[in-house]
Design an enzyme around this catalytic site. Structure first.
Site, PDB file in Angstrom:
ATOM      1  N   ASN B  22       0.943  -1.205  -0.097  1.00 29.05           N
ATOM      2  CA  ASN B  22      -0.010  -0.001   0.129  1.00 29.05           C
ATOM      3  C   ASN B  22       0.991   1.128  -0.063  1.00 29.05           C
ATOM      4  O   ASN B  22       1.662   1.342   0.756  1.00 29.05           O
ATOM      5  CB  ASN B  22      -0.910   0.038   1.237  1.00 29.05           C
ATOM      6  CG  ASN B  22      -1.810   1.183   1.345  1.00 29.05           C
ATOM      7  OD1 ASN B  22      -1.166   2.504   1.514  1.00 29.05           O
ATOM      8  ND2 ASN B  22      -3.067   1.174   1.077  1.00 29.05           N
ATOM      9  N   SER B  45      -4.826   0.107  -3.341  1.00 36.31           N
ATOM     10  CA  SER B  45      -5.335   1.186  -3.018  1.00 36.31           C
ATOM     11  C   SER B  45      -6.405   1.144  -2.173  1.00 36.31           C
ATOM     12  O   SER B  45      -7.583   0.455  -2.412  1.00 36.31           O
ATOM     13  CB  SER B  45      -5.521   2.117  -4.455  1.00 36.31           C
ATOM     14  OG  SER B  45      -5.753   3.258  -4.353  1.00 36.31           O
ATOM     15  N   GLU B  46      -6.603   1.940  -1.164  1.00 32.88           N
ATOM     16  CA  GLU B  46      -7.528   1.526   0.113  1.00 32.88           C
ATOM     17  C   GLU B  46      -8.972   1.858  -0.435  1.00 32.88           C
ATOM     18  O   GLU B  46      -9.844   1.539   0.114  1.00 32.88           O
ATOM     19  CB  GLU B  46      -7.190   2.349   1.154  1.00 32.88           C
ATOM     20  CG  GLU B  46      -7.053   3.612   1.400  1.00 32.88           C
ATOM     21  CD  GLU B  46      -5.590   4.352   1.193  1.00 32.88           C
ATOM     22  OE1 GLU B  46      -4.662   3.435   0.319  1.00 32.88           O
ATOM     23  OE2 GLU B  46      -5.380   5.207   1.578  1.00 32.88           O
ATOM     24  N   ASN B  47      -9.150   2.640  -1.616  1.00 32.65           N
ATOM     25  CA  ASN B  47     -10.389   2.973  -1.853  1.00 32.65           C
ATOM     26  C   ASN B  47     -11.048   1.850  -2.548  1.00 32.65           C
ATOM     27  O   ASN B  47     -12.153   1.665  -3.400  1.00 32.65           O
ATOM     28  CB  ASN B  47     -10.475   4.105  -2.953  1.00 32.65           C
ATOM     29  CG  ASN B  47      -9.604   4.086  -4.060  1.00 32.65           C
ATOM     30  OD1 ASN B  47      -8.493   3.692  -4.133  1.00 32.65           O
ATOM     31  ND2 ASN B  47     -10.207   4.505  -5.027  1.00 32.65           N
ATOM     32  N   SER B  87     -11.426  -3.599   2.006  1.00 32.50           N
ATOM     33  CA  SER B  87      -9.962  -2.973   1.909  1.00 32.50           C
ATOM     34  C   SER B  87      -9.208  -2.781   3.216  1.00 32.50           C
ATOM     35  O   SER B  87      -8.284  -3.170   3.149  1.00 32.50           O
ATOM     36  CB  SER B  87     -10.301  -1.677   1.146  1.00 32.50           C
ATOM     37  OG  SER B  87      -8.906  -1.145   0.949  1.00 32.50           O
TER      38      SER B  87
END
Lengths: 236, 218
Positions: B22, B45-47, B87
Site C-alpha cells: 500500500n 489502493s485503499e479505495n 479493503s
C-alpha cells in the site's frame, strides 16, 4: 416481485427532513449520489448530519450542501480538498468528527450486519481514543489493544450504483463501489440512484453486489456529470 | 541530499518479490515508478483496488477508476475491485505486506503524526490510522527537516498522533534509519554526499551511530 422504483430524486427524498442523519456513498467525487445531492440542495433541508468519507469539493458533491449551510455536522475520514469546509470547521460553524477510514467503513458494515459494536486497533493511543472503551485481545498470535466503536445509525442511506433493477438489486462499477455497498446495508431507509435501471431478471443474480432487501427506493439518475478530481494521464 | 524521487528510489529497494504493497499519497506514490524489473508486486489502493496500474493514456481516463489520491489510474490484468470495508479488512488482517506513507513527525519510539496541525490544518487521517495500527512492516518517507530548518525526527511528537510505536524504518533526504525496539533512530545509510555531522544536526531525537555508516546505493 416487490417494486422499489420511484420516479426521481425529488420523490426519493420526499420525506427527508431537517436534522436527520444521512449516509452518503462515494470516495472523493467517485461514486457519489449526484442527483440526490442536487435534490437536497433544491429542497433546502437543513441541520443535516452527514456520514461520508469525504466532503466533496467547493462546487460539487457535498460541497454544494456546505455552501448553502445545510450541513450541521460531518462525519468523515478525509476532508482535505474543500476550502469552504476548512473555513466552516476552523470557524466552528460546522461540527466535524474525523474518524479513521477503515473505522468508518466497518461501522457502516456493522450496522448492515446487525452488530452494535466493533473492536479495531485504529486510533489506539491517539486523541480519537479519548473516552472510548479500550480492550486487550489476543488475536493472530499477538496481544494488543483495540478500541470499541459503535455501528452507525442513520435515517437515510443514499448510494449510487452503476446498474440496478426494479427489485432494488445493485451492481457497482470499478472504484465507484467504495463505501456504497456498506452504506446501502446500513440505512433505515436506503435510496439507490443508478445510471441504468433495468427490469428485474436482467441482472445476473451471481453478479449482484447489494441484494434488493437492503434497498427501499431506486431510480435512474437524470444525468451524471461524474467529475474527475485529479485527472492524471501519461503520454502514448 | 536526495530529492523526492531519490527517496522513492531508495524505498523501492525495500520492496520484495510477491509483496502486496500500500502506497500513501505524495512521495510513497512515486515508489511505484522505481520497482526493479523482475520484482512482481501488487499495489493496493485503499479505495478498493488490488493490482493498480499506471496512469491512463490521455483520453482513456475513467471517472469511476481512481486511486486513494483521487487520481485517475488503470488496472493490471491481475486486478480486483472491492469495497472499502474489505479493503481495510485485508489491511487489518495483515494481508498487505508493506505500507509506505508520509509523516509530519516521527518520534524515537516509533510514534507517527501526519493528520492534523491544531488550529491550522485539519485534513483528516484518511486510512493512515488504520494502516499504522495494523501493518507489520511500515516505511515512512519524509523530509527530515521542515522549511524552518527544524528536525522532524523527535524525542516525542508535538502534533496529535496517528499511531503509537508503529514505525520501524524511515527514509529521508539525508539517510535511512531503523527505529530500535528500545527507542532511538539507528542510522543505517547516509544519502550520497551527506556527512554524519549534517545528520546529527538534523536529528532532534536520540540518534544511534555504530561503526562506519555506508553511503546508500540508489
Amino acid at each position: 416481485m416487490i417494486n422499489k422504483v420511484v420516479k426521481n430524486a425529488d420523490e426519493a427524498i420526499k420525506d427527508l427532513k431537517d436534522n436527520m442523519t444521512l449516509m452518503l456513498g462515494g470516495f472523493g467525487l467517485c461514486g457519489i449520489p449526484e442527483n440526490c445531492i442536487n435534490a437536497m440542495v433544491k429542497k433546502g433541508v437543513k441541520g443535516l448530519t452527514c456520514i461520508s468519507n469525504n466532503a466533496g469539493v467547493d462546487d460539487f458533491g457535498l460541497g454544494l450542501l456546505l455552501q448553502t449551510k445545510q450541513i450541521k455536522k460531518m462525519i468523515s475520514s478525509y476532508v482535505g480538498e474543500n476550502a469552504e469546509f476548512e473555513r466552516q470547521m476552523l470557524s466552528g460553524e460546522l461540527e466535524v468528527d474525523l474518524i479513521p477510514q477503515g473505522t468508518l467503513a466497518t461501522r457502516c458494515l456493522a450496522a448492515g450486519y446487525g452488530m452494535p459494536v466493533i473492536y479495531t486497533p485504529a486510533g489506539v493511543g491517539t486523541e480519537i481514543a479519548n473516552g472510548k472503551e479500550v480492550r486487550k485481545f489476543k488475536f493472530n498470535g499477538e496481544e494488543k489493544e483495540y478500541l470499541m466503536e459503535h455501528a452507525f445509525e442513520s435515517d437515510f442511506a443514499i448510494v449510487k450504483a452503476w446498474k440496478g433493477d426494479t427489485a432494488g438489486n445493485l451492481i457497482y462499477r470499478s472504484t465507484a463501489r467504495n463505501f456504497n455497498p456498506m452504506m446501502a446495508m446500513a440505512g433505515k431507509i436506503t435510496i439507490a440512484e443508478v445510471e441504468q435501471l433495468v427490469p428485474a431478471g436482467e441482472l445476473n443474480p451471481d453478479h449482484i453486489h447489494t441484494p434488493g432487501i437492503y434497498v427501499h427506493r431506486i431510480f435512474q439518475g437524470e444525468k451524471y456529470e461524474k467529475r474527475i478530481e485529479q485527472r492524471t494521464v501519461r503520454k502514448k | 541530499m536526495l530529492d523526492k524521487n531519490g527517496i522513492a528510489k531508495r524505498i523501492a529497494r525495500e520492496v520484495k518479490d510477491g509483496m502486496y504493497v500500500n502506497l500513501g499519497i505524495g512521495i510513497p506514490t512515486l515508489v511505484a515508478n522505481f520497482i526493479p524489473e523482475g520484482i512482481n508486486v501488487e499495489l493496493q489502493s485503499e479505495n478498493g483496488i488490488l493490482g493498480m496500474g499506471p496512469f491512463p493514456y490521455e483520453g482513456e481516463e475513467d471517472a469511476d477508476l481512481i486511486n486513494a489520491g483521487k487520481q485517475t489510474v488503470t488496472l493490471l490484468p491481475s486486478a480486483s475491485i472491492f469495497d472499502s470495508a474489505m479493503s481495510f479488512g485485508m489491511i487489518r488482517a495483515q494481508k498487505v505486506a508493506l505500507t509506505i506513507l508520509g509523516a509530519m513527525e516521527v518520534s524515537e519510539n516509533g510514534d507517527i503524526a501526519n493528520w492534523k496541525i491544531p488550529g491550522k490544518m485539519v485534513k483528516g487521517m484518511g486510512g493512515a490510522m488504520d494502516l499504522v495500527a495494523s501493518a507489520k512492516n511500515i516505511i515512512v518517507a519524509m523530509q527530515q527537516v521542515n522549511k524552518a530548518g527544524e528536525s522532524k525526527l523527535l524525542p516525542k511528537c508535538s502534533l496529535p498522533l496517528t499511531g503509537v510505536k508503529c514505525i520501524k524504518k524511515i527514509v529521508t533526504e539525508l539517510g535511512v534509519y531503523d527505529i530500535l525496539p528500545e527507542g532511538g533512530f539507528k542510522l543505517i545509510e547516509r544519502a550520497p554526499g551527506i556527512s554524519i555531522e549534517q545528520i546529527k544536526n538534523a536529528t532532534a531525537g536520540k540518534l544511534i551511530i555504530e561503526g562506519e555508516i555506508p553511503e546508500m546505493v540508489i
